[in-house]
Design a protein around this motif. Structure first.
Motif, PDB file in Angstrom:
ATOM      1  N   ARG A 161       0.862  -1.181   0.000  1.00  0.00           N
ATOM      2  CA  ARG A 161       0.000   0.000   0.000  1.00  0.00           C
ATOM      3  C   ARG A 161       0.902   1.235   0.000  1.00  0.00           C
ATOM      4  N   PHE A 162       0.889   1.965  -1.101  1.00  0.00           N
ATOM      5  CA  PHE A 162       1.682   3.186  -1.225  1.00  0.00           C
ATOM      6  C   PHE A 162       0.821   4.379  -0.834  1.00  0.00           C
ATOM      7  N   LEU A 163       1.178   5.018   0.259  1.00  0.00           N
ATOM      8  CA  LEU A 163       0.514   6.238   0.688  1.00  0.00           C
ATOM      9  C   LEU A 163       1.375   7.388   0.184  1.00  0.00           C
ATOM     10  N   THR A 164       0.912   8.048  -0.838  1.00  0.00           N
ATOM     11  CA  THR A 164       1.686   9.097  -1.486  1.00  0.00           C
ATOM     12  C   THR A 164       1.023  10.443  -1.251  1.00  0.00           C
ATOM     13  N   GLU A 165       1.751  11.498  -1.551  1.00  0.00           N
ATOM     14  CA  GLU A 165       1.164  12.820  -1.370  1.00  0.00           C
ATOM     15  C   GLU A 165       0.062  13.097  -2.386  1.00  0.00           C
ATOM     16  N   MET A 166      -0.141  12.230  -3.381  1.00  0.00           N
ATOM     17  CA  MET A 166      -1.199  12.417  -4.362  1.00  0.00           C
ATOM     18  C   MET A 166      -2.274  11.351  -4.265  1.00  0.00           C
ATOM     19  N   GLY A 167      -2.231  10.533  -3.211  1.00  0.00           N
ATOM     20  CA  GLY A 167      -3.255   9.526  -3.018  1.00  0.00           C
ATOM     21  C   GLY A 167      -2.673   8.181  -2.657  1.00  0.00           C
ATOM     22  N   VAL A 168      -3.548   7.201  -2.463  1.00  0.00           N
ATOM     23  CA  VAL A 168      -3.169   5.869  -1.984  1.00  0.00           C
ATOM     24  C   VAL A 168      -3.359   4.854  -3.103  1.00  0.00           C
ATOM     25  N   MET A 169      -2.355   3.977  -3.278  1.00  0.00           N
ATOM     26  CA  MET A 169      -2.432   2.897  -4.256  1.00  0.00           C
ATOM     27  C   MET A 169      -2.143   1.579  -3.562  1.00  0.00           C
ATOM     28  N   ALA A 230      -7.366  11.990  -4.747  1.00  0.00           N
ATOM     29  CA  ALA A 230      -6.750  12.788  -3.686  1.00  0.00           C
ATOM     30  C   ALA A 230      -7.095  12.222  -2.310  1.00  0.00           C
ATOM     31  N   TRP A 231      -6.119  12.274  -1.434  1.00  0.00           N
ATOM     32  CA  TRP A 231      -6.229  11.788  -0.055  1.00  0.00           C
ATOM     33  C   TRP A 231      -5.188  12.547   0.748  1.00  0.00           C
ATOM     34  N   PHE A 232      -5.472  12.841   1.998  1.00  0.00           N
ATOM     35  CA  PHE A 232      -4.452  13.543   2.774  1.00  0.00           C
ATOM     36  C   PHE A 232      -4.428  13.015   4.197  1.00  0.00           C
ATOM     37  N   GLU A 233      -3.284  13.243   4.844  1.00  0.00           N
ATOM     38  CA  GLU A 233      -3.062  12.810   6.215  1.00  0.00           C
ATOM     39  C   GLU A 233      -2.726  14.043   7.048  1.00  0.00           C
ATOM     40  N   HIS A 256       5.257  16.844  11.500  1.00  0.00           N
ATOM     41  CA  HIS A 256       3.954  16.580  10.912  1.00  0.00           C
ATOM     42  C   HIS A 256       4.135  15.641   9.720  1.00  0.00           C
ATOM     43  N   SER A 257       3.046  15.134   9.206  1.00  0.00           N
ATOM     44  CA  SER A 257       3.100  14.293   8.014  1.00  0.00           C
ATOM     45  C   SER A 257       3.238  15.164   6.763  1.00  0.00           C
ATOM     46  N   PRO A 258       4.113  14.784   5.819  1.00  0.00           N
ATOM     47  CA  PRO A 258       4.205  15.528   4.555  1.00  0.00           C
ATOM     48  C   PRO A 258       3.168  15.107   3.532  1.00  0.00           C
ATOM     49  N   LEU A 259       2.321  14.142   3.874  1.00  0.00           N
ATOM     50  CA  LEU A 259       1.302  13.660   2.933  1.00  0.00           C
ATOM     51  C   LEU A 259       0.027  14.477   3.128  1.00  0.00           C
ATOM     52  N   ASP A 260       0.069  15.728   2.739  1.00  0.00           N
ATOM     53  CA  ASP A 260      -1.006  16.660   3.105  1.00  0.00           C
ATOM     54  C   ASP A 260      -1.630  17.358   1.902  1.00  0.00           C
ATOM     55  N   VAL A 261      -1.628  16.700   0.738  1.00  0.00           N
ATOM     56  CA  VAL A 261      -2.236  17.289  -0.459  1.00  0.00           C
ATOM     57  C   VAL A 261      -3.727  16.976  -0.459  1.00  0.00           C
ATOM     58  N   VAL A 262      -4.550  18.018  -0.413  1.00  0.00           N
ATOM     59  CA  VAL A 262      -6.004  17.871  -0.324  1.00  0.00           C
ATOM     60  C   VAL A 262      -6.633  17.756  -1.705  1.00  0.00           C
ATOM     61  N   ALA A 263      -6.017  18.358  -2.710  1.00  0.00           N
ATOM     62  CA  ALA A 263      -6.538  18.314  -4.082  1.00  0.00           C
ATOM     63  C   ALA A 263      -5.372  18.511  -5.038  1.00  0.00           C
ATOM     64  N   TRP A 264      -5.540  18.016  -6.258  1.00  0.00           N
ATOM     65  CA  TRP A 264      -4.495  18.231  -7.258  1.00  0.00           C
ATOM     66  C   TRP A 264      -5.069  18.044  -8.657  1.00  0.00           C
TER      67      TRP A 264
END
Length: 437
Positions: A161-169, A230-233, A256-264
């Motif tokens: 499970r890749f939790l990326t700054e642009m979403g989860v795969m 999009a997904w954010f932490e 803090h977590s750097p995975l904080d992109v709310v939209a892209w």
């Protein structure tokens, strides 16, 4: 897990995890919704032609400058970068390995990276490295991005499970995913432990190969590539970010977590692909086609038709050619071939090349079916037959692949691999029929 379809490489698409977070009609409004920061992630030079220009606009809780504090050196001794010559004393030859054992001590995806070959030059942004990874621990507060290249991940045991700054795969064996250069991510294990392969591409980005006379359909189709929504932490606890840059590793502590992109929105994004959706094309009368007919993705070089890397698979398929030696023929190649087996058997070497194993056939070193495979294929009743329960792949590059000390000293290296051809007989006897006794 939700995904959006990637309609075509180079096309823009958009996603938001909160309504109205994505601005319409502009990229950088004076005051973005929700108090977010607008930031562009560029995967190509600003002035690249429109067809190859890649960038995405990210709308995030903090800008990335807040994710990069003061760095200190980090060490990942098994992860090597090119150029890496003279790393071992193993003589030149065709090489094959049994699977690398999964680590017994706690090891996450990044710490579990083991480089097998390097090729080209990470400083000149050309070439690649072939790695295996073994992992048994999640990355909880640790994050990573690679400035040196994009990473094509090929799972063999266990889902990731890749939790990326642009979403989860979520990526299972039989699927692959690509993490673009510079993308921040962490990895969780879906099945407790994991093993697989990674192609680290220093050069031009992977893209779909031109189909040429094949036309508009078959091979890998753009609609089957999926990118996450999009997904954010929003996590306000101590975290770490490690960066790979010019072959070295650097770590910084953040709160803090750097995975904080709310939209892209944009066209520079991670994606996954199910290898079972690849539509093979092959000979339907006689002869075995070149392995390039099975190219899923290609990273071009400056020379047309000569790839920095080709990612090739050998999937289940029908074999129907008449009066033809159906497995891959014996050959020597200007390209260098790193192969792995995800599951099943490989038709040219049914014994010795096992799931999780790997082989290396460097430029101009002869290779092909083993003696048993040759005998079987030479005497087979040539009825249509479907190859099933198989999925092998190849990282093929224009550069010689230099072996690392780690790979040269692996206990799983098969010292007797060269013997798989020892049973090939001389069949020439001066008659057109030859000696097939």
């Amino acid at each position: 897990m939700a995904y959006s379809y990637m309609p075509g490489f180079g096309n823009d698409f958009e996603t938001e995890s909160l309504p109205g977070a994505l601005p319409q009609g502009m990229n950088s409004p004076q005051r973005p919704a929700y108090g977010l920061y607008a930031e562009q992630l560029s995967g190509s030079p600003f002035t690249a032609p429109r067809g190859t220009n890649e960038r995405s606009w990210l709308y995030r809780i903090r800008p990335s400058v807040k994710h990069h504090g003061r760095f200190s050196a980090a060490s990942y001794p098994h992860w090597k970068s090119a150029p890496n010559p003279g790393d071992h004393d193993l003589p030149l030859g065709q090489l094959r390995w049994n699977p690398v054992p999964i680590a017994s001590e706690p090891t996450d995806f990044i710490a579990g990276m083991r480089t097998v070959t390097t090729a080209g030059d990470v400083f000149g942004q050309a070439g690649m490295a072939a790695h295996v990874y073994v992992a048994n621990t999640d990355m909880v507060d640790d994050h990573f991005f690679n400035s040196d290249g994009e990473m094509l991940v090929v799972p063999q045991v266990g889902g990731l499970r890749f939790l990326t700054e642009m979403g989860v795969m979520e990526v299972a064996p039989g699927e692959v995913c690509l993490l673009p250069r510079g993308l921040t991510f962490k990895v969780e294990l879906m099945d407790g432990e994991a093993r697989g392969y990674v192609c680290e591409n220093y050069g031009a980005k992977f893209t779909l190969p031109d189909r040429g006379p094949i036309g508009a359909n078959c091979l890998a189709n753009p609609r089957d590539f999926k990118t996450p929504v999009a997904w954010f932490e929003e996590k306000e606890t101590p975290c770490r970010l490690t960066v790979k840059w010019c072959g070295g590793f650097h770590v910084t502590e953040i709160d803090h977590s750097p995975l904080d992109v709310v939209a892209w929105h944009g066209n520079y994004a991670p994606y996954k692909y199910d290898l079972s959706t690849f539509s093979p094309v092959g000979a339907i009368l006689f002869d075995h086609p070149d392995p390039s007919i099975f190219t899923v993705l290609t990273a071009p070089s400056g020379e047309e038709g000569t790839a920095n890397i080709d990612f090739v698979i050998f999937p289940p398929r029908w074999m129907v050619a008449e009066n033809t030696f159906r497995p891959p023929w014996y050959h020597r190649n200007i390209m260098s071939e790193f192969m792995g087996l995800i599951h099943g058997k490989y038709d040219a070497k049914e014994e010795g090349f096992v799931p999780g194993g790997m082989s290396l056939h460097n430029m101009m070193l002869a290779h092909g079916p083993d003696a048993d495979g040759f005998e079987k294929a030479s005497r087979a009743d040539l009825k249509p037959v479907k190859l099933e329960n198989t999925m092998a792949f190849m990282f093929e590059t224009r550069f010689p692949q230099l072996l690392t000390r780690y790979a040269a000293e692996l206990d799983t290296l098969q010292d007797n691999y060269i013997d798989c051809w020892s049973g090939l007989k001389k069949r020439f006897n001066g008659t057109p029929e030859g000696d097939w006794s």
